[in-house]
Design a protein around this motif. Structure first.
Motif, PDB file in Angstrom:
ATOM      1  N   SER A 100      19.303  41.648  18.987  1.00 35.73           N
ATOM      2  CA  SER A 100      19.741  42.871  18.305  1.00 35.73           C
ATOM      3  C   SER A 100      19.870  42.685  16.804  1.00 35.73           C
ATOM      4  O   SER A 100      19.997  43.655  16.053  1.00 35.73           O
ATOM      5  N   LEU A 101      19.819  41.443  16.324  1.00 31.89           N
ATOM      6  CA  LEU A 101      20.022  41.150  14.904  1.00 31.89           C
ATOM      7  C   LEU A 101      18.719  41.048  14.117  1.00 31.89           C
ATOM      8  O   LEU A 101      18.737  40.807  12.918  1.00 31.89           O
ATOM      9  N   ALA A 102      17.594  41.256  14.789  1.00 30.28           N
ATOM     10  CA  ALA A 102      16.307  40.948  14.182  1.00 30.28           C
ATOM     11  C   ALA A 102      15.712  42.064  13.340  1.00 30.28           C
ATOM     12  O   ALA A 102      14.628  41.910  12.806  1.00 30.28           O
ATOM     13  N   SER A 103      16.413  43.171  13.178  1.00 34.05           N
ATOM     14  CA  SER A 103      15.788  44.325  12.519  1.00 34.05           C
ATOM     15  C   SER A 103      16.496  44.766  11.239  1.00 34.05           C
ATOM     16  O   SER A 103      16.297  45.896  10.794  1.00 34.05           O
ATOM     17  N   TYR A 104      17.283  43.898  10.638  1.00 30.41           N
ATOM     18  CA  TYR A 104      18.094  44.321   9.490  1.00 30.41           C
ATOM     19  C   TYR A 104      17.438  44.082   8.134  1.00 30.41           C
ATOM     20  O   TYR A 104      17.946  44.535   7.115  1.00 30.41           O
ATOM     21  N   GLY A 105      16.354  43.370   8.084  1.00 38.03           N
ATOM     22  CA  GLY A 105      15.642  43.196   6.825  1.00 38.03           C
ATOM     23  C   GLY A 105      16.285  42.244   5.835  1.00 38.03           C
ATOM     24  O   GLY A 105      15.932  42.237   4.655  1.00 38.03           O
ATOM     25  N   VAL A 106      17.247  41.446   6.281  1.00 35.44           N
ATOM     26  CA  VAL A 106      17.854  40.407   5.452  1.00 35.44           C
ATOM     27  C   VAL A 106      17.865  39.116   6.262  1.00 35.44           C
ATOM     28  O   VAL A 106      17.619  39.122   7.471  1.00 35.44           O
ATOM     29  N   ASP A 107      18.163  38.007   5.593  1.00 36.98           N
ATOM     30  CA  ASP A 107      18.286  36.742   6.308  1.00 36.98           C
ATOM     31  C   ASP A 107      19.507  36.796   7.220  1.00 36.98           C
ATOM     32  O   ASP A 107      20.616  37.122   6.770  1.00 36.98           O
ATOM     33  N   VAL A 108      19.301  36.497   8.479  1.00 36.26           N
ATOM     34  CA  VAL A 108      20.388  36.484   9.451  1.00 36.26           C
ATOM     35  C   VAL A 108      20.509  35.077  10.024  1.00 36.26           C
ATOM     36  O   VAL A 108      19.568  34.546  10.621  1.00 36.26           O
ATOM     37  N   TYR A 109      21.674  34.467   9.813  1.00 34.60           N
ATOM     38  CA  TYR A 109      21.950  33.127  10.312  1.00 34.60           C
ATOM     39  C   TYR A 109      22.901  33.237  11.502  1.00 34.60           C
ATOM     40  O   TYR A 109      24.021  33.744  11.374  1.00 34.60           O
ATOM     41  N   VAL A 110      22.448  32.770  12.646  1.00 38.79           N
ATOM     42  CA  VAL A 110      23.261  32.812  13.854  1.00 38.79           C
ATOM     43  C   VAL A 110      23.815  31.414  14.109  1.00 38.79           C
ATOM     44  O   VAL A 110      23.051  30.433  14.170  1.00 38.79           O
ATOM     45  N   GLU A 111      25.131  31.321  14.236  1.00 36.99           N
ATOM     46  CA  GLU A 111      25.734  30.012  14.472  1.00 36.99           C
ATOM     47  C   GLU A 111      25.316  29.499  15.843  1.00 36.99           C
ATOM     48  O   GLU A 111      25.541  30.153  16.858  1.00 36.99           O
ATOM     49  N   VAL A 112      24.701  28.335  15.846  1.00 35.88           N
ATOM     50  CA  VAL A 112      24.225  27.750  17.093  1.00 35.88           C
ATOM     51  C   VAL A 112      25.425  27.181  17.848  1.00 35.88           C
ATOM     52  O   VAL A 112      26.145  26.318  17.327  1.00 35.88           O
ATOM     53  N   PRO A 113      25.673  27.665  19.055  1.00 39.76           N
ATOM     54  CA  PRO A 113      26.845  27.192  19.801  1.00 39.76           C
ATOM     55  C   PRO A 113      26.716  25.725  20.181  1.00 39.76           C
ATOM     56  O   PRO A 113      25.619  25.229  20.445  1.00 39.76           O
ATOM     57  N   ARG A 114      27.834  25.054  20.197  1.00 40.98           N
ATOM     58  CA  ARG A 114      27.853  23.635  20.536  1.00 40.98           C
ATOM     59  C   ARG A 114      28.135  23.460  22.027  1.00 40.98           C
ATOM     60  O   ARG A 114      29.037  22.743  22.433  1.00 40.98           O
ATOM     61  N   ASP A 115      27.335  24.137  22.839  1.00 39.70           N
ATOM     62  CA  ASP A 115      27.494  24.069  24.283  1.00 39.70           C
ATOM     63  C   ASP A 115      26.119  24.183  24.931  1.00 39.70           C
ATOM     64  O   ASP A 115      25.099  24.046  24.260  1.00 39.70           O
ATOM     65  N   ASP A 116      26.097  24.441  26.219  1.00 38.36           N
ATOM     66  CA  ASP A 116      24.819  24.422  26.928  1.00 38.36           C
ATOM     67  C   ASP A 116      23.931  25.628  26.620  1.00 38.36           C
ATOM     68  O   ASP A 116      22.821  25.737  27.154  1.00 38.36           O
TER      69      ASP A 116
END
Length: 267
Positions: A100-116
């Motif tokens: 859902s975050l891929a359409s905003y036209g800016v750099d989007v950084y998603v915090e990679v979870p430290r789990d499985d």
């Protein structure tokens, strides 16, 4: 010798309002403007703020730290000031929810979870053109990933072609033990070296070795020959003090001559 400007441009995201800096917002905005007038302005990225801060930051270019369900509202509120979104996934969020975050036209950084969920999240970021945010520290010891953990996630995002930024704990250029807390801190130059080794297809052990080095001289010498392409992988890191990384680079004799300033930041 000094590091080339291309290696430093936009490397330091100004996260002054976040712990442990906790600078009041009004002061952070004023000091950020001063950084942008300084000789080292090219090294300074956006001011990192919370969505609730947006009404009080004026026309400053910002990165906004938000939850997954706050993205639309933050994009609308920030308008042309927005340079990046930094999104934390809820504990129970599925990897596919990042789409859902891929359409905003800016750099989007998603915090990679430290789990499985890590592998699935990295795969989604690669498929959607989103970026990764890697947590490298915090106020508690368990927020600092071990060398093997951080090496593995750097190798994973680089192999997947996912650019990343880092957040928290990178107070100095080279790995060290904090004398007050005893916490083991990663160094931002170590991360650059690790990313370059991952880009070159080096082994996971070599990537980890780059993170592990505490030898100031060896790290500095290796940084001098880093390819500028490493910044295509390691985009920036959040720092609660722009002065700290600059002072470390000066200590290592890596600061570009045109950036050398007094301790107060004046030219």
């Amino acid at each position: 010798m000094s590091l080339p400007l291309d290696l430093l441009r936009g490397l330091f995201d100004d996260a002054a309002i976040f712990p442990p800096g906790n600078v009041p917002l009004a002061r952070a905005v004023t000091e950020h403007a001063a950084h942008l007038r300084s000789p080292y302005a090219d090294a300074v990225g956006p001011l990192v703020v919370r969505a609730s801060d947006l009404p009080r930051v004026g026309d400053v270019a910002v990165g906004v730290v938000i939850g997954l369900d706050e993205a639309h509202a933050a994009v609308s509120a920030a308008g042309d000031r927005l340079r990046a979104l930094e999104v934390a996934l809820p504990a129970r969020a599925e990897a596919a929810e990042v789409r859902s975050l891929a359409s905003y036209g800016v750099d989007v950084y998603v915090e990679v979870p430290r789990d499985d969920r890590r592998t699935a999240v990295v795969a989604e970021l690669a498929a959607t053109g989103l970026r990764a945010k890697l947590r490298t520290g915090g106020l508690e010891e368990d927020l600092f990933p071990t060398i093997p953990e951080l090496a593995a996630v750097i190798a994973a995002v680089v192999e997947a072609g996912v650019p990343f930024k880092a957040t928290a704990g990178l107070h100095h250029a080279v790995r060290h033990t904090d004398p007050l807390t005893g916490f083991e801190h990663h160094g931002f130059l170590n991360l650059l070296l690790a990313a370059a080794r991952a880009q070159a297809g080096r082994s996971l052990a070599d990537v980890a070795a780059a993170l592990a080095s505490r030898d100031d001289g060896a790290v500095a010498r290796a940084a001098l020959v880093l390819p500028p392409e490493v910044r295509e992988a390691f985009r920036s890191f959040g720092t609660c003090s722009i002065r700290e990384p600059l002072d470390d680079l000066a200590h290592l004799d890596l600061l570009p001559a045109t950036w050398k300033t007094r301790k107060d930041g004046a030219a």
